[in-house]
Design an enzyme around this catalytic site. Structure first.
Site, PDB file in Angstrom:
ATOM      1  N   GLU A  74     -16.363  -3.063   0.734  1.00  0.00           N
ATOM      2  CA  GLU A  74     -15.760  -3.607   0.397  1.00  0.00           C
ATOM      3  C   GLU A  74     -14.238  -2.325   1.517  1.00  0.00           C
ATOM      4  OE1 GLU A  74     -12.516  -1.824  -3.411  1.00  0.00           O
ATOM      5  OE2 GLU A  74     -14.020  -0.734  -2.815  1.00  0.00           O
ATOM      6  N   ASP A  94     -20.423  -1.502  -3.076  1.00  0.00           N
ATOM      7  CA  ASP A  94     -18.921  -0.125  -2.667  1.00  0.00           C
ATOM      8  C   ASP A  94     -19.484   0.906  -2.934  1.00  0.00           C
ATOM      9  OD1 ASP A  94     -16.567  -0.210  -4.212  1.00  0.00           O
ATOM     10  OD2 ASP A  94     -17.199  -1.380  -5.601  1.00  0.00           O
ATOM     11  N   ILE A  96     -16.954   3.611  -3.766  1.00  0.00           N
ATOM     12  CA  ILE A  96     -17.002   4.357  -5.194  1.00  0.00           C
ATOM     13  C   ILE A  96     -15.709   2.567  -5.882  1.00  0.00           C
ATOM     14  CG2 ILE A  96     -14.861   5.589  -6.265  1.00  0.00           C
ATOM     15  CD1 ILE A  96     -14.517   7.124  -4.038  1.00  0.00           C
ATOM     16  N   ASP A  97     -17.221   2.695  -6.957  1.00  0.00           N
ATOM     17  CA  ASP A  97     -17.108   1.791  -8.304  1.00  0.00           C
ATOM     18  C   ASP A  97     -16.324   2.124  -9.769  1.00  0.00           C
ATOM     19  OD1 ASP A  97     -16.684  -1.070  -8.985  1.00  0.00           O
ATOM     20  OD2 ASP A  97     -18.587  -0.605 -10.000  1.00  0.00           O
ATOM     21  N   THR A  99     -12.648   3.357  -9.166  1.00  0.00           N
ATOM     22  CA  THR A  99     -11.803   4.018  -8.311  1.00  0.00           C
ATOM     23  C   THR A  99     -10.880   4.568  -8.943  1.00  0.00           C
ATOM     24  OG1 THR A  99     -10.802   2.254  -7.354  1.00  0.00           O
ATOM     25  CG2 THR A  99     -11.917   2.893  -5.899  1.00  0.00           C
ATOM     26  N   ASP A 242     -19.212  -4.841  -6.129  1.00  0.00           N
ATOM     27  CA  ASP A 242     -19.046  -4.705  -7.506  1.00  0.00           C
ATOM     28  C   ASP A 242     -20.025  -5.299  -8.455  1.00  0.00           C
ATOM     29  OD1 ASP A 242     -15.976  -3.928  -7.100  1.00  0.00           O
ATOM     30  OD2 ASP A 242     -15.477  -5.611  -7.793  1.00  0.00           O
TER      31      ASP A 242
END
Length: 321
Positions: A74, A94, A96-97, A99, A242
């Site tokens: 990302e 990703d 940090i999915d 955020t 994602d």
């Protein structure tokens, strides 16, 4: 050359745990000086810092282990590195999915590590460090979950798939997403109204789903459909990072994953079912995942999945994200 995919999966699992520790450290930093916290100045900066440092950790480890593999993340995508999904072994990450959840301290946050091999999502690992839940899957070899209360690997779905005779029995998930423009919000609102509204109460084509959940994480929505505790999840606007890992885990748990209305229609009426996740579906930013459904006296589980997909796509409106 052939690739040891079990080795790749084991590596991805360990890498997800390292990334999870980095996410936890970032969260501690986020809240350690809450009293003097300048939200406008610092929140976005800290999220970006944690995102970027976690992605760098993951990318560096992958490059050291598999220097010939491609990488789609990302943060690197946002910085202008935008490779296409091809036959080359490709990691789709990703860092940090969820955020917004991370910023607020809501625990549904995860690292999502997907691996595409020969143009198809093949390995998926999702680790939610605040919860200690780890989900993993490998194409053709099933999917599993571990939790602090159940550290032994448990196959997904967690229980024998049950029949689903009516959409009115379905617990579904959707998200409001980041696009809050008038046109998109109107389409979302009308779609949600049809999915949950009561036809007898005056909602045109109301399907009256049993209930709705929204976790703020596409990857964890996929994981919960794979577990069998959500019946379906639909969203437009997600990116490949994602959903890549979630697609693998869900498919290995017996779920059906489709993309746009056109793709879903072809899969239900003409093609192989459940359909493979081709690069155009993976990157198409339109996704519906339906849990494994058990056979009933009235219809097979596959027929039930098709019926649920058709019900969804008769109710929702599409847009180009």
């Amino acid at each position: 050359m052939s690739l040891d995919l079990q080795e790749v999966l084991d590596f991805a699992i360990e890498l997800s745990k390292q990334a999870g520790e980095a996410i936890l450290r970032g969260s501690e930093k986020r809240f350690e000086n809450a009293a003097g916290f300048d939200e406008k100045k610092n929140t976005a900066d800290l999220v970006t810092e944690t995102d970027q440092s976690t992605e760098k950790l993951v990318c560096s480890a992958i490059q050291a282990k598999y220097p010939d593999h491609k990488f789609i993340g990302e943060e690197s995508w946002a910085a202008g590195e935008q490779p296409e999904v091809t036959d080359a072994p490709t990691w789709i990450i990703d860092p940090i999915d969820g955020t917004t959840n991370f910023v607020k301290g809501f625990p549904f946050v995860c690292i999502s590590i997907g691996f595409v091999y020969r143009s198809e999502p093949t390995i998926g690992v999702i680790y939610a460090p605040f919860l200690g839940h780890l989900y993993a899957g490998r194409k053709g070899h099933g999917a599993f979950v571990t939790t602090p209360l159940n550290p032994e690997r448990r196959a997904l779905p967690l229980v024998q798939p049950q029949p689903l005779s009516s959409f009115k029995q379905a617990l579904i998930a959707f998200e409001w997403g980041s696009d809050r423009s008038v046109e998109v919000m109107q389409k979302k609102s009308r779609s949600y109204q049809r999915l949950v509204g009561d036809r007898e109460g005056g909602v045109e084509n109301g399907q009256m789903a049993l209930g709705v959940r929204s976790m703020g994480s596409a990857a964890l929505n996929f994981a919960h459909v794979a577990m069998g505790c959500l019946d379906a999840y639909w969203e437009i606007g997600c990116w490949a990072w994602d959903v890549c890992a979630g697609i693998v885990i869900a498919r290995e748990a017996g779920c059906a994953v489709v993309g746009s209305k056109a793709h879903a229609h072809k899969a239900v009426t003409e093609g192989l079912f459940p359909p493979p996740t081709t690069p155009d579906v993976l990157t198409g930013r339109k996704y519906l995942v339906v849990r494994a459904i058990g056979d009933s006296s009235a219809e097979s589980g596959e027929t039930s999945q098709k019926r649920l997909i058709q019900t969804y796509y008769e109710a929702i409106e599409e847009w180009d994200p």
